[in-house]
Write a protein that holds these residues in place. Structure first.
Motif, PDB file in Angstrom:
ATOM      1  N   MET A 119     109.481 -26.647 -56.843  1.00 42.57           N
ATOM      2  CA  MET A 119     110.819 -26.046 -56.905  1.00 42.57           C
ATOM      3  C   MET A 119     111.900 -27.119 -56.856  1.00 42.57           C
ATOM      4  O   MET A 119     112.906 -27.038 -57.571  1.00 42.57           O
ATOM      5  CB  MET A 119     111.007 -25.049 -55.767  1.00 42.57           C
ATOM      6  CG  MET A 119     112.376 -24.383 -55.775  1.00 42.57           C
ATOM      7  SD  MET A 119     112.573 -23.156 -54.488  1.00 42.57           S
ATOM      8  CE  MET A 119     111.541 -21.848 -55.121  1.00 42.57           C
ATOM      9  N   LEU A 120     111.702 -28.144 -56.030  1.00 40.62           N
ATOM     10  CA  LEU A 120     112.685 -29.220 -55.936  1.00 40.62           C
ATOM     11  C   LEU A 120     112.849 -29.916 -57.283  1.00 40.62           C
ATOM     12  O   LEU A 120     113.976 -30.166 -57.740  1.00 40.62           O
ATOM     13  CB  LEU A 120     112.246 -30.218 -54.866  1.00 40.62           C
ATOM     14  CG  LEU A 120     113.129 -31.450 -54.700  1.00 40.62           C
ATOM     15  CD1 LEU A 120     114.517 -31.067 -54.227  1.00 40.62           C
ATOM     16  CD2 LEU A 120     112.487 -32.431 -53.720  1.00 40.62           C
ATOM     17  N   ARG A 121     111.732 -30.248 -57.945  1.00 40.77           N
ATOM     18  CA  ARG A 121     111.808 -30.943 -59.230  1.00 40.77           C
ATOM     19  C   ARG A 121     112.450 -30.059 -60.296  1.00 40.77           C
ATOM     20  O   ARG A 121     113.287 -30.514 -61.085  1.00 40.77           O
ATOM     21  CB  ARG A 121     110.407 -31.358 -59.687  1.00 40.77           C
ATOM     22  CG  ARG A 121     109.654 -32.223 -58.712  1.00 40.77           C
ATOM     23  CD  ARG A 121     110.340 -33.547 -58.505  1.00 40.77           C
ATOM     24  NE  ARG A 121     109.616 -34.355 -57.526  1.00 40.77           N
ATOM     25  CZ  ARG A 121     110.171 -35.251 -56.735  1.00 40.77           C
ATOM     26  NH1 ARG A 121     111.472 -35.447 -56.773  1.00 40.77           N
ATOM     27  NH2 ARG A 121     109.434 -35.949 -55.884  1.00 40.77           N
ATOM     28  N   THR A 127     116.168 -29.693 -59.707  1.00 37.91           N
ATOM     29  CA  THR A 127     116.837 -30.932 -60.109  1.00 37.91           C
ATOM     30  C   THR A 127     117.022 -30.991 -61.616  1.00 37.91           C
ATOM     31  O   THR A 127     118.092 -31.341 -62.127  1.00 37.91           O
ATOM     32  CB  THR A 127     116.025 -32.147 -59.635  1.00 37.91           C
ATOM     33  OG1 THR A 127     115.856 -32.090 -58.220  1.00 37.91           O
ATOM     34  CG2 THR A 127     116.720 -33.445 -60.006  1.00 37.91           C
ATOM     35  N   GLU A 128     115.972 -30.631 -62.341  1.00 36.13           N
ATOM     36  CA  GLU A 128     116.016 -30.669 -63.806  1.00 36.13           C
ATOM     37  C   GLU A 128     117.030 -29.672 -64.353  1.00 36.13           C
ATOM     38  O   GLU A 128     117.807 -29.983 -65.267  1.00 36.13           O
ATOM     39  CB  GLU A 128     114.620 -30.372 -64.357  1.00 36.13           C
ATOM     40  CG  GLU A 128     114.425 -30.716 -65.814  1.00 36.13           C
ATOM     41  CD  GLU A 128     114.177 -32.187 -66.048  1.00 36.13           C
ATOM     42  OE1 GLU A 128     114.385 -32.631 -67.196  1.00 36.13           O
ATOM     43  OE2 GLU A 128     113.792 -32.893 -65.095  1.00 36.13           O
ATOM     44  N   LEU A 129     117.052 -28.469 -63.789  1.00 33.66           N
ATOM     45  CA  LEU A 129     117.953 -27.436 -64.289  1.00 33.66           C
ATOM     46  C   LEU A 129     119.411 -27.750 -63.962  1.00 33.66           C
ATOM     47  O   LEU A 129     120.300 -27.582 -64.807  1.00 33.66           O
ATOM     48  CB  LEU A 129     117.558 -26.080 -63.703  1.00 33.66           C
ATOM     49  CG  LEU A 129     116.236 -25.485 -64.195  1.00 33.66           C
ATOM     50  CD1 LEU A 129     115.900 -24.221 -63.415  1.00 33.66           C
ATOM     51  CD2 LEU A 129     116.296 -25.191 -65.678  1.00 33.66           C
ATOM     52  N   SER A 174      96.787 -28.348 -66.459  1.00 37.85           N
ATOM     53  CA  SER A 174      96.551 -28.627 -67.875  1.00 37.85           C
ATOM     54  C   SER A 174      97.587 -29.590 -68.438  1.00 37.85           C
ATOM     55  O   SER A 174      97.283 -30.395 -69.328  1.00 37.85           O
ATOM     56  CB  SER A 174      96.562 -27.321 -68.676  1.00 37.85           C
ATOM     57  OG  SER A 174      95.489 -26.490 -68.288  1.00 37.85           O
ATOM     58  N   LEU A 175      98.816 -29.521 -67.927  1.00 43.34           N
ATOM     59  CA  LEU A 175      99.859 -30.434 -68.391  1.00 43.34           C
ATOM     60  C   LEU A 175      99.703 -31.828 -67.806  1.00 43.34           C
ATOM     61  O   LEU A 175      99.972 -32.826 -68.480  1.00 43.34           O
ATOM     62  CB  LEU A 175     101.235 -29.879 -68.027  1.00 43.34           C
ATOM     63  CG  LEU A 175     101.729 -28.652 -68.800  1.00 43.34           C
ATOM     64  CD1 LEU A 175     103.048 -28.169 -68.217  1.00 43.34           C
ATOM     65  CD2 LEU A 175     101.884 -28.972 -70.272  1.00 43.34           C
ATOM     66  N   ALA A 176      99.259 -31.909 -66.553  1.00 45.68           N
ATOM     67  CA  ALA A 176      99.241 -33.198 -65.862  1.00 45.68           C
ATOM     68  C   ALA A 176      97.945 -33.970 -66.055  1.00 45.68           C
ATOM     69  O   ALA A 176      97.952 -35.210 -66.063  1.00 45.68           O
ATOM     70  CB  ALA A 176      99.487 -32.972 -64.366  1.00 45.68           C
ATOM     71  N   ALA A 211     108.012 -30.273 -64.474  1.00 41.67           N
ATOM     72  CA  ALA A 211     109.399 -29.811 -64.390  1.00 41.67           C
ATOM     73  C   ALA A 211     110.124 -29.810 -65.738  1.00 41.67           C
ATOM     74  O   ALA A 211     110.827 -28.834 -66.058  1.00 41.67           O
ATOM     75  CB  ALA A 211     110.171 -30.654 -63.370  1.00 41.67           C
ATOM     76  N   PRO A 212     110.021 -30.843 -66.580  1.00 46.83           N
ATOM     77  CA  PRO A 212     110.717 -30.783 -67.879  1.00 46.83           C
ATOM     78  C   PRO A 212     110.261 -29.622 -68.753  1.00 46.83           C
ATOM     79  O   PRO A 212     111.069 -29.029 -69.468  1.00 46.83           O
ATOM     80  CB  PRO A 212     110.362 -32.138 -68.518  1.00 46.83           C
ATOM     81  CG  PRO A 212     110.069 -33.039 -67.361  1.00 46.83           C
ATOM     82  CD  PRO A 212     109.405 -32.163 -66.353  1.00 46.83           C
TER      83      PRO A 212
END
Length: 568
Positions: free
Chosen positions: A1-3, A6-8, A119-121, A439-440
């Protein structure tokens, strides 16, 4: 949630964050400028206060999107269904730990975006372990895909992205290729390299050795001595032949009983000795049973059939077999890389994955030197410290560096500031964060931005992305095949409004112009359906495409809504 917050916020979005008051990131999220609501349980009334407040007359909610990042899939599904009932048009982005459940979310929620962090990481950790950038992983058209050299990609290939052998300059999106092994292609997975593995599981032989430990061997030695001594006494003093004496002695020691008439004629002191020996045998059998049961329970089945046989070399050690570690094991196995898993929890998700893939597993603390030695860290190629704890990963990396200074090390670090300082001061290798990688993608899904992936082909590049056909655009009414451009653009798949993705135009062994295949076209026509490549496009349809920058720019102009001037 923090990341994600921050991105949003950095993208200019107004964010309302529902955070557990006990979270250590509560104050940090508030400092970012988000409107923070403290709550331990998400309810319908709380969602209304946060902006999910669509009116009965069709007015949309104040909130433009809902992002669900709970680690519990059940909570995410429950909240998503509640929000969908409150606003059928709300954009929902949900993180799912279980990828199989994530595939069915569109049936439950309609139009939604499902994010799977592991799957993304996982591909990023694999790239660090193998120290190569030959493969590009991406999510496109509802599939997890990989682009790279054809000899690395599992067949059938979806399409040829570039012919790198026809000339000094790669030919992008060729209609045909004479040397597919040297091409850059798009596929659904990597090819398994069949070769002898450097690492083998310990197997049942090692498991049996673990059960027959020193305690069992000592008890068995005492029982064998009593049987041999009893056999001699019965033979010489009882006048009974050797084999019969051995049977009688074994029966006494193992408490199996004596059923022989000749033993009844033995001298009294022999009978008394037999009773004493039998009592001793009862005690020894009880001890033997207790020791074997203790070995079985203490070692656990996963530890017995795991372990490493021999002295492995040039392998990859994965410390932490959670959801990310499980996916890393699968990708490394697909690449044909020898791997050993380490986790102190024998119920971790990756343990079952390792057993299915026949990967050796060492059950123990990955920050312990003896555990790392059992995994062969002193002779390995790379170490991935990807447990759920920063300190454990840091200790594992330090220990691995001491045991093998030449090994490549990658740590999973949740605290970004700590990761930067560790990299700068200790030089332990790379550090990555799953949240920083995910996050992105979440922010792009919230803003409904196109997520473009760049695939290099020599000194040229291709862009793979998804494009939506807007109402009133030039593309409405055209067939998908009409949008293809030789060397500039290729449409890979299509999603009708509210439907599933159709990859039939690009499946099969014989590529045709535009990515179609003879086999898929015949199957589609025999089923009574018009091939996706020939159906007319409608407003709201989405396409998965690969193209050059200029080709993609022309497609965006064709799919964008036409704006009329005020005078007209």
């Amino acid at each position: 949630m923090l990341r994600v917050t921050t991105e949003l916020v950095s993208s200019g979005e107004r964010v309302t964050a529902i955070v557990n008051p006990d979270s250590r990131h509560y104050d940090r999220i508030k400092e970012l400028g988000a409107n923070v609501m403290g709550a331990r349980v998400i309810s319908e009334s709380l969602l209304r206060r946060a902006g999910v407040d669509a009116a009965d007359d069709g007015a949309p909610s104040t909130a433009r999107a809902l992002v669900l990042l709970d680690n519990d899939d059940v909570h995410n599904v429950h909240t998503a269904l509640t929000a969908r009932d409150m606003d059928p048009e709300l954009r929902i982005v949900v993180q799912m730990v279980n990828p199989r459940l994530g595939k069915h979310m569109n049936r439950l929620l309609g139009d939604c975006v499902v994010i799977n962090g592991p799957s993304l990481a996982a591909p990023a950790f694999v790239s660090d372990a193998l120290e190569d950038d030959e493969l590009t992983w991406l999510d496109l058209g509802g599939r997890r895909l990989v682009a790279g050299q054809a000899d690395l990609i599992r067949e059938p290939h979806l399409t040829v992205l570039a012919d790198t052998t026809s000339s000094a300059t790669p030919t992008l999106l060729p209609l045909s290729s004479s040397d597919p092994d040297g091409d850059i292609v798009l596929g659904t997975g990597v090819r398994t390299l069949w070769r002898s593995r450097d690492v083998r599981p310990a197997g049942w032989f090692m498991a049996l050795r673990d059960i027959l430990d020193s305690r069992v061997r000592k008890i068995a030695a005492v029982m064998a001595f009593l049987i041999v001594a009893g056999t001699g006494v019965i033979h010489y003093f009882g006048g009974i032949e050797w084999w019969r004496a051995l049977y009688l002695a074994a029966g006494v020691v193992t408490s199996a009983g004596i059923d022989d008439d000749k033993f009844n004629d033995a001298q009294p002191w022999v009978k008394v000795s037999a009773v004493l020996v039998q009592l001793t045998g009862i005690v020894l059998m009880a001890l033997l049973t207790a020791v074997v049961v203790d070995s079985l329970i203490g070692a656990r089945l996963s530890r017995l059939i795991g372990g490493v046989r021999g002295r492995p070399r040039n392998h990859v050690v994965v410390c932490g077999l959670g959801t990310v570690g499980s996916r890393v094991l699968e990708i490394l196995t697909e690449r044909g890389v020898a791997v050993v898993g380490v986790d102190q929890d024998d119920d971790a998700p990756g343990i079952q994955t390792a057993h299915r893939l026949k990967i050796p597993v060492v059950v123990g603390d990955s920050s312990n030197e003896e555990t790392l030695r059992l995994a062969g860290v002193q002779r390995c190629q790379s170490v991935l410290a990807i447990t759920d704890g920063d300190i454990t990963n840091l200790e594992c990396a330090i220990m691995a560096r001491d045991l093998n200074p030449e090994a490549g090390i990658t740590m999973r670090m949740f605290d970004h500031d700590l990761a930067q300082r560790v990299e700068r001061r200790l030089g332990l290798g790379n550090s990555r964060s799953v949240s920083m990688l995910v996050a992105p993608a979440v922010a792009a899904a919230v803003a409904n931005r196109r997520s473009q992936v760049t695939v290099p082909a020599g000194r040229r590049v291709l862009l793979l992305t998804e494009v939506t056909v807007e109402p009133g655009s030039v593309a409405v009414g055209k067939r998908m095949g009409q949008l293809d451009e030789a060397g500039g653009l290729r449409v890979l798949a299509r999603q009708d409004l509210g439907g599933a993705w159709d990859w039939s135009p690009t499946s099969g062994p014989e590529p045709r112009p535009g990515g179609r295949t003879a086999a898929s076209e015949r199957e589609t026509r025999s089923a009574g359906r018009v091939p996706a490549v020939e159906r007319e496009l409608r407003a709201g349809d989405r396409m998965a495409v690969a193209g050059t920058r200029s080709g993609l720019a022309r497609l965006l102009m064709a799919t964008r809504a036409q704006r009329t001037s005020a005078s007209s």
